[in-house]
Design a protein around this motif. Structure first.
Motif, PDB file in Angstrom:
ATOM      1  N   GLY A 305       0.822  -1.211   0.000  1.00 40.20           N
ATOM      2  CA  GLY A 305       0.000   0.000   0.000  1.00 40.20           C
ATOM      3  C   GLY A 305       0.850   1.253   0.000  1.00 40.20           C
ATOM      4  N   PHE A 306       1.926   1.245   0.813  1.00 43.03           N
ATOM      5  CA  PHE A 306       2.828   2.395   0.859  1.00 43.03           C
ATOM      6  C   PHE A 306       3.482   2.616  -0.499  1.00 43.03           C
ATOM      7  CE2 PHE A 306       7.187   3.963   1.285  1.00 43.03           C
ATOM      8  CZ  PHE A 306       6.979   5.163   1.948  1.00 43.03           C
ATOM      9  N   VAL A 307       3.965   1.531  -1.106  1.00 44.10           N
ATOM     10  CA  VAL A 307       4.650   1.651  -2.395  1.00 44.10           C
ATOM     11  C   VAL A 307       3.686   2.156  -3.465  1.00 44.10           C
ATOM     12  CG1 VAL A 307       5.831   0.368  -4.218  1.00 44.10           C
ATOM     13  CG2 VAL A 307       6.414  -0.048  -1.816  1.00 44.10           C
ATOM     14  N   VAL A 311       4.258   5.517  -5.613  1.00 44.33           N
ATOM     15  CA  VAL A 311       4.283   5.509  -7.077  1.00 44.33           C
ATOM     16  C   VAL A 311       3.267   6.502  -7.625  1.00 44.33           C
ATOM     17  CG1 VAL A 311       3.773   4.125  -9.134  1.00 44.33           C
ATOM     18  CG2 VAL A 311       5.190   3.174  -7.302  1.00 44.33           C
ATOM     19  N   GLN A 312       2.093   6.557  -7.000  1.00 44.81           N
ATOM     20  CA  GLN A 312       1.072   7.504  -7.443  1.00 44.81           C
ATOM     21  C   GLN A 312       1.534   8.942  -7.222  1.00 44.81           C
ATOM     22  OE1 GLN A 312      -1.479   6.889  -9.221  1.00 44.81           O
ATOM     23  NE2 GLN A 312      -2.290   8.982  -9.274  1.00 44.81           N
ATOM     24  N   ARG A 334      14.904 -10.211  -6.413  1.00 44.52           N
ATOM     25  CA  ARG A 334      15.021  -8.942  -7.138  1.00 44.52           C
ATOM     26  C   ARG A 334      14.208  -8.972  -8.436  1.00 44.52           C
ATOM     27  NH1 ARG A 334      20.217  -9.618  -4.873  1.00 44.52           N
ATOM     28  NH2 ARG A 334      21.057 -10.606  -6.760  1.00 44.52           N
ATOM     29  N   VAL A 335      14.215 -10.113  -9.113  1.00 46.51           N
ATOM     30  CA  VAL A 335      13.400 -10.245 -10.327  1.00 46.51           C
ATOM     31  C   VAL A 335      11.925 -10.107  -9.982  1.00 46.51           C
ATOM     32  CG1 VAL A 335      12.648 -11.853 -12.129  1.00 46.51           C
ATOM     33  CG2 VAL A 335      15.076 -11.628 -11.591  1.00 46.51           C
ATOM     34  N   ARG A 336      11.517 -10.711  -8.869  1.00 45.63           N
ATOM     35  CA  ARG A 336      10.124 -10.623  -8.439  1.00 45.63           C
ATOM     36  C   ARG A 336       9.751  -9.165  -8.114  1.00 45.63           C
ATOM     37  NH1 ARG A 336       5.108 -11.322  -9.064  1.00 45.63           N
ATOM     38  NH2 ARG A 336       3.834 -11.506  -7.161  1.00 45.63           N
ATOM     39  N   LEU A 337      10.687  -8.420  -7.547  1.00 48.11           N
ATOM     40  CA  LEU A 337      10.420  -7.011  -7.253  1.00 48.11           C
ATOM     41  C   LEU A 337      10.193  -6.223  -8.540  1.00 48.11           C
ATOM     42  CD1 LEU A 337      12.949  -6.282  -4.371  1.00 48.11           C
ATOM     43  CD2 LEU A 337      10.462  -6.026  -4.246  1.00 48.11           C
ATOM     44  N   ILE A 338      10.949  -6.525  -9.582  1.00 50.91           N
ATOM     45  CA  ILE A 338      10.734  -5.851 -10.868  1.00 50.91           C
ATOM     46  C   ILE A 338       9.353  -6.196 -11.406  1.00 50.91           C
ATOM     47  CG2 ILE A 338      11.491  -5.713 -13.273  1.00 50.91           C
ATOM     48  CD1 ILE A 338      13.278  -4.181 -11.337  1.00 50.91           C
ATOM     49  N   GLU A 339       8.951  -7.440 -11.291  1.00 50.90           N
ATOM     50  CA  GLU A 339       7.619  -7.842 -11.744  1.00 50.90           C
ATOM     51  C   GLU A 339       6.541  -7.092 -10.975  1.00 50.90           C
ATOM     52  OE1 GLU A 339       8.481 -12.505 -13.062  1.00 50.90           O
ATOM     53  OE2 GLU A 339       7.745 -12.043 -11.044  1.00 50.90           O
ATOM     54  N   ASP A 343       3.899  -4.134 -12.323  1.00 50.30           N
ATOM     55  CA  ASP A 343       2.445  -4.263 -12.202  1.00 50.30           C
ATOM     56  C   ASP A 343       1.848  -3.036 -11.494  1.00 50.30           C
ATOM     57  OD1 ASP A 343      -0.110  -5.889 -12.171  1.00 50.30           O
ATOM     58  OD2 ASP A 343       0.172  -5.608 -10.019  1.00 50.30           O
ATOM     59  N   ILE A 344       2.506  -2.564 -10.429  1.00 46.08           N
ATOM     60  CA  ILE A 344       2.005  -1.429  -9.682  1.00 46.08           C
ATOM     61  C   ILE A 344       2.026  -0.157 -10.534  1.00 46.08           C
ATOM     62  CG2 ILE A 344       2.566   0.132  -7.761  1.00 46.08           C
ATOM     63  CD1 ILE A 344       3.510  -2.396  -6.219  1.00 46.08           C
TER      64      ILE A 344
END
Length: 346
Positions: A305-307, A311-312, A334-339, A343-344
């Motif tokens: 939620g914070f992220v 981003v918004q 790290r790859v999962r964080l990019i994914e 998406d966000i």
């Protein structure tokens, strides 16, 4: 919103590039390769071009003092060719400590030189015979400054694109104004979306008022460390010594652009004391004084939620490219964080 990532330049380069294919599959849009007093960025970007297919590649940044304007243009055209039109030329002035200390070149007129470099590069990419009379660069070299044998030349090769995107790294008001006027993109550092308007809004507006519509909208590239979870708040501490290095140690007293930025953000007392301590060699004490609010505001570290909210906030302030540093413990994390950030931000 595009997702970018800065490539580590301090070691293990081949191993890092070997992992880029996974980031590319995860949705990473662009990778930035730095050039400080490290390995040169160009050889590394060529290596990346050969190991990737879709990923855009940007210098982040090439200093304007260590190459002639025409060599910058030649390099960009060559990189655009070997990457199949995936290159962005990121340039900046760096600072006196690196330019005069490592390259032995006077750090003069960064604003004027940046403008002339961009104008000369675009002449080269259009395959014009390069003739330029500027305050800092004159091509060909006047007869009274050389042999008198210089002649206007044009690039032998045909570039993939007649206009390669240019990104200017800038935080000072005049440099930001120039970026908004002349460049396809602008890359600040320590970007706080809530204060970006008050610090840079006037400069951006002034530059955009003179901007050629053919350049399109300005790409605003914001950097941020990235970690998503309920137990990641401690990772903010990784940014503390880095912030202290820039605010305290990247420049002499009275000649530190990052210290000036912290002051413009409202941290005048903290910036002054951080610099005093850092220049005295008390780096840990300096790092301890970096404001928590600053670290949180320039990072994407927290629960989902914070992220999403951050981003918004970035998006609403005008950011179009998020240049993240994923802080997972493993390559897979790290790859999962990019994914997830893809998406966000999508």
């Amino acid at each position: 919103m595009r997702i970018g990532m800065a490539l580590n330049y301090s070691g293990g380069f081949k191993e890092t590039v070997a992992e880029l294919g996974d980031y590319e599959k995860a949705g990473l849009d662009i990778v930035f390769v730095a050039e400080a007093y490290s390995f040169d960025a160009v050889s590394q970007m060529g290596y990346i071009a050969a190991r990737t297919e879709r990923l855009e590649i940007a210098s982040g940044i090439l200093p304007i003092y260590s190459r002639t304007p025409t060599l910058l243009a030649m390099t960009a055209a060559g990189m655009d060719y070997v990457s199949g039109g995936r290159f962005t030329l990121g340039i900046g002035a760096s600072g006196p400590q690196v330019i005069e200390g490592f390259h032995g070149v006077p750090y003069t007129a960064p604003l004027g030189r940046t403008r002339e470099v961009i104008e000369i590069c675009r002449q080269v990419w259009r395959r014009e015979r390069v003739e330029y009379e500027g305050r800092h660069y004159t091509l060909p070299l006047p007869a009274d400054q050389g042999t008198g044998l210089g002649k206007p030349l044009k690039l032998i090769n045909h570039p993939v694109r007649p206009r390669i995107p240019v990104v200017v790294a800038a935080i000072g008001p005049k440099n930001v104004e120039l970026a908004a006027e002349l460049a396809e993109g602008w890359e600040p550092i320590f970007y706080m979306p809530e204060k970006a308007g008050s610090v840079w809004g006037e400069a951006l507006a002034a530059g955009k008022a003179k901007r050629d519509p053919e350049l399109g909208e300005l790409d605003v590239i914001a950097q941020a460390s990235l970690a998503i979870g309920d137990d990641v708040a401690g990772l903010l501490e990784f940014g503390r010594p880095i912030a202290a290095l820039y605010i305290g140690g990247m420049g002499a007293k009275g000649k530190n652009f990052y210290n000036d930025l912290a002051r413009r953000y409202g941290y005048e007392k903290e910036a002054e004391r951080i610099q005093e301590l850092y220049l005295e060699g008390k780096k840990d004490e300096a790092a301890a004084l970096v404001p928590d609010e600053l670290l949180r505001s320039i990072s994407l570290i927290g629960d989902e939620g914070f992220v999403r909210d951050r981003v918004q906030a970035m998006r609403e302030s005008g950011v179009t490219t998020l240049n993240v540093a994923p802080l997972g413990r493993t390559h897979e994390e790290r790859v999962r964080l990019i994914e997830r950030i893809k998406d966000i931000a999508g």
